[in-house]
Scaffold this motif. Structure first.
Motif, PDB file in Angstrom:
ATOM      1  N   GLY A 254       0.794  -1.220   0.000  1.00  0.00           N
ATOM      2  CA  GLY A 254       0.000   0.000   0.000  1.00  0.00           C
ATOM      3  C   GLY A 254       0.823   1.265   0.000  1.00  0.00           C
ATOM      4  N   ILE A 255       1.826   1.320   0.854  1.00  0.00           N
ATOM      5  CA  ILE A 255       2.642   2.535   0.915  1.00  0.00           C
ATOM      6  C   ILE A 255       3.474   2.676  -0.366  1.00  0.00           C
ATOM      7  N   LYS A 256       3.869   1.566  -0.971  1.00  0.00           N
ATOM      8  CA  LYS A 256       4.588   1.653  -2.247  1.00  0.00           C
ATOM      9  C   LYS A 256       3.668   2.146  -3.367  1.00  0.00           C
ATOM     10  N   PHE A 259       3.716   5.804  -3.028  1.00  0.00           N
ATOM     11  CA  PHE A 259       4.930   6.388  -3.607  1.00  0.00           C
ATOM     12  C   PHE A 259       4.865   6.419  -5.129  1.00  0.00           C
ATOM     13  N   GLU A 260       4.234   5.411  -5.726  1.00  0.00           N
ATOM     14  CA  GLU A 260       4.057   5.425  -7.175  1.00  0.00           C
ATOM     15  C   GLU A 260       3.168   6.606  -7.584  1.00  0.00           C
ATOM     16  N   SER A 261       2.106   6.830  -6.821  1.00  0.00           N
ATOM     17  CA  SER A 261       1.214   7.959  -7.104  1.00  0.00           C
ATOM     18  C   SER A 261       1.937   9.292  -6.930  1.00  0.00           C
ATOM     19  N   LEU A 262       2.848   9.341  -5.968  1.00  0.00           N
ATOM     20  CA  LEU A 262       3.638  10.553  -5.719  1.00  0.00           C
ATOM     21  C   LEU A 262       4.820  10.682  -6.682  1.00  0.00           C
ATOM     22  N   GLU A 263       5.003   9.676  -7.534  1.00  0.00           N
ATOM     23  CA  GLU A 263       6.081   9.635  -8.519  1.00  0.00           C
ATOM     24  C   GLU A 263       7.471   9.651  -7.875  1.00  0.00           C
ATOM     25  N   LEU A 264       7.557   8.966  -6.722  1.00  0.00           N
ATOM     26  CA  LEU A 264       8.841   8.833  -6.031  1.00  0.00           C
ATOM     27  C   LEU A 264       9.501   7.485  -6.296  1.00  0.00           C
ATOM     28  N   LYS A 281      -4.755   1.037  -5.868  1.00  0.00           N
ATOM     29  CA  LYS A 281      -3.976   2.194  -6.320  1.00  0.00           C
ATOM     30  C   LYS A 281      -4.891   3.392  -6.597  1.00  0.00           C
ATOM     31  N   GLY A 282      -6.043   3.121  -7.190  1.00  0.00           N
ATOM     32  CA  GLY A 282      -6.986   4.184  -7.471  1.00  0.00           C
ATOM     33  C   GLY A 282      -7.507   4.839  -6.212  1.00  0.00           C
ATOM     34  N   ILE A 284      -5.965   4.931  -3.286  1.00  0.00           N
ATOM     35  CA  ILE A 284      -4.867   5.676  -2.663  1.00  0.00           C
ATOM     36  C   ILE A 284      -4.627   6.988  -3.396  1.00  0.00           C
ATOM     37  N   ASP A 285      -4.674   6.952  -4.710  1.00  0.00           N
ATOM     38  CA  ASP A 285      -4.505   8.173  -5.491  1.00  0.00           C
ATOM     39  C   ASP A 285      -5.615   9.179  -5.168  1.00  0.00           C
ATOM     40  N   LYS A 286      -6.828   8.690  -5.030  1.00  0.00           N
ATOM     41  CA  LYS A 286      -7.964   9.557  -4.674  1.00  0.00           C
ATOM     42  C   LYS A 286      -7.752  10.185  -3.309  1.00  0.00           C
ATOM     43  N   PHE A 287      -7.253   9.408  -2.350  1.00  0.00           N
ATOM     44  CA  PHE A 287      -6.960   9.957  -1.026  1.00  0.00           C
ATOM     45  C   PHE A 287      -5.924  11.076  -1.104  1.00  0.00           C
ATOM     46  N   LEU A 288      -4.851  10.851  -1.842  1.00  0.00           N
ATOM     47  CA  LEU A 288      -3.800  11.863  -1.944  1.00  0.00           C
ATOM     48  C   LEU A 288      -4.326  13.154  -2.564  1.00  0.00           C
ATOM     49  N   LYS A 289      -5.186  13.019  -3.538  1.00  0.00           N
ATOM     50  CA  LYS A 289      -5.755  14.214  -4.169  1.00  0.00           C
ATOM     51  C   LYS A 289      -6.645  14.976  -3.208  1.00  0.00           C
ATOM     52  N   SER A 290      -7.378  14.241  -2.369  1.00  0.00           N
ATOM     53  CA  SER A 290      -8.219  14.902  -1.378  1.00  0.00           C
ATOM     54  C   SER A 290      -7.374  15.537  -0.276  1.00  0.00           C
ATOM     55  N   LEU A 291      -6.285  14.883   0.084  1.00  0.00           N
ATOM     56  CA  LEU A 291      -5.404  15.426   1.129  1.00  0.00           C
ATOM     57  C   LEU A 291      -4.762  16.717   0.682  1.00  0.00           C
TER      58      LEU A 291
END
Length: 296
Positions: A254-256, A259-264, A281-282, A284-291
């Motif tokens: 999950g955390i990896k 990192f993929e979503s963050l392009e790290l 992945k979708g 997690i990406d949605k969470f990051l966008k909301s954060l």
């Protein structure tokens, strides 16, 4: 051990698509954590997939993190296992100069008695040239290191300086805080119990999520340690979905994915773990966008 108060993160080991260690990605992640306000870094814990790294790869990870960190943050090294004699030998031979302490998990699979757990850590304490942080994670080890055992070790060995407690039971955590020596650190090993542990008198967290959301999680812990409960819980609730989301398909898949979503780095993990599904992945990406829309 004031340098190990606050937010530590259990760093992943990023891999390239061919499953080799991606040192450039690891350097980026270290920088991301430092820039985000993380207080210390934990190297080669279970989140770092240490059990699937060979000896030369482990040294490569250590060297990369030490170089990228450049002395900016304190480092803790994961040295754990279920073969006590082998760990004693490792502690006696390892070059630990760059590390403030070691983090050592309670023996897994063997399912020792409480006396066996005590004798294991007694042997490590007598051999270790560095302070030891115990690690209790019953969900992985198959046995719970009970408060009586933790407190016995805390009171009898000055170089056993804390515990990463991932039992998920706040009552157990509070008992250790209440009865341990004054300077003994009780550190949350679960993101979901991090803030309650701090507010109960704990020393912080060794986090998985914190390396993907370093600014927000480290701020939450700082607010908690400052007694700013309402503000700290506001951040806790913003992060809470991700605290479980990143473990939905195992750690560190999950955390990896984050990192993929963050392009790290890539989301690649080594077998027997599996890379996160497209569905996770979708989410997690949605969470990051909301954060990203939450006020700093």
């Amino acid at each position: 051990m004031e340098q190990l108060q606050g937010t530590g993160v259990a760093l992943v080991t990023p891999f390239r698509k061919d499953f080799s260690v991606d040192t450039e990605a690891l350097e980026r992640i270290v920088g991301f954590c430092i820039d985000g306000g993380i207080d210390y870094l934990v190297v080669l814990g279970t989140t770092g997939e240490s059990v699937t790294l060979n000896k030369s790869e482990k040294q490569l990870v250590i060297d990369t993190i030490v170089s990228a960190n450049a002395g900016r943050l304190p480092l803790v090294l994961g040295v754990g296992g279920n073969n006590t004699a082998a760990l004693v030998e490792e502690l006696q031979q390892a070059d630990l100069r760059e590390f403030e302490a070691i983090l050592s998990v309670s023996p897994y699979y063997n399912k020792p008695t409480q006396e066996g757990i005590y004798q294991h850590f007694k042997a490590l304490a007598q051999a270790s040239p560095k302070p030891i942080i115990l690690y209790n994670v019953p969900g992985r080890t198959g046995s719970n290191m009970l408060p009586a055992t933790t407190l016995r070790l805390a009171h009898e060995f000055e170089n056993i300086v804390g515990i990463k407690e991932a039992c998920g039971d706040i009552a157990q955590i509070m008992q250790i805080i209440k009865e341990s020596p004054k300077d003994f650190m009780v550190i949350s090993g679960d993101d979901i119990t991090a803030l309650p542990t701090v507010l109960a008198g704990g020393a912080g967290v060794i986090s998985v999520l914190g390396q993907g959301t370093p600014t927000e999680l480290s701020k939450m812990i700082k607010l908690g340690m400052a007694g700013k409960v309402k503000e700290a819980y506001a951040l806790h609730y913003e992060l809470m979905d991700a605290m479980s989301l990143i473990f939905n398909e195992g750690n560190p898949a999950g955390i990896k994915a984050m990192f993929e979503s963050l392009e790290l780095s890539t989301a690649v993990v080594r077998l027997p773990l599996m890379e996160a599904t497209a569905e996770l992945k979708g989410r997690i990406d949605k969470f990051l966008k909301s954060l990203s829309k939450v006020p700093a």
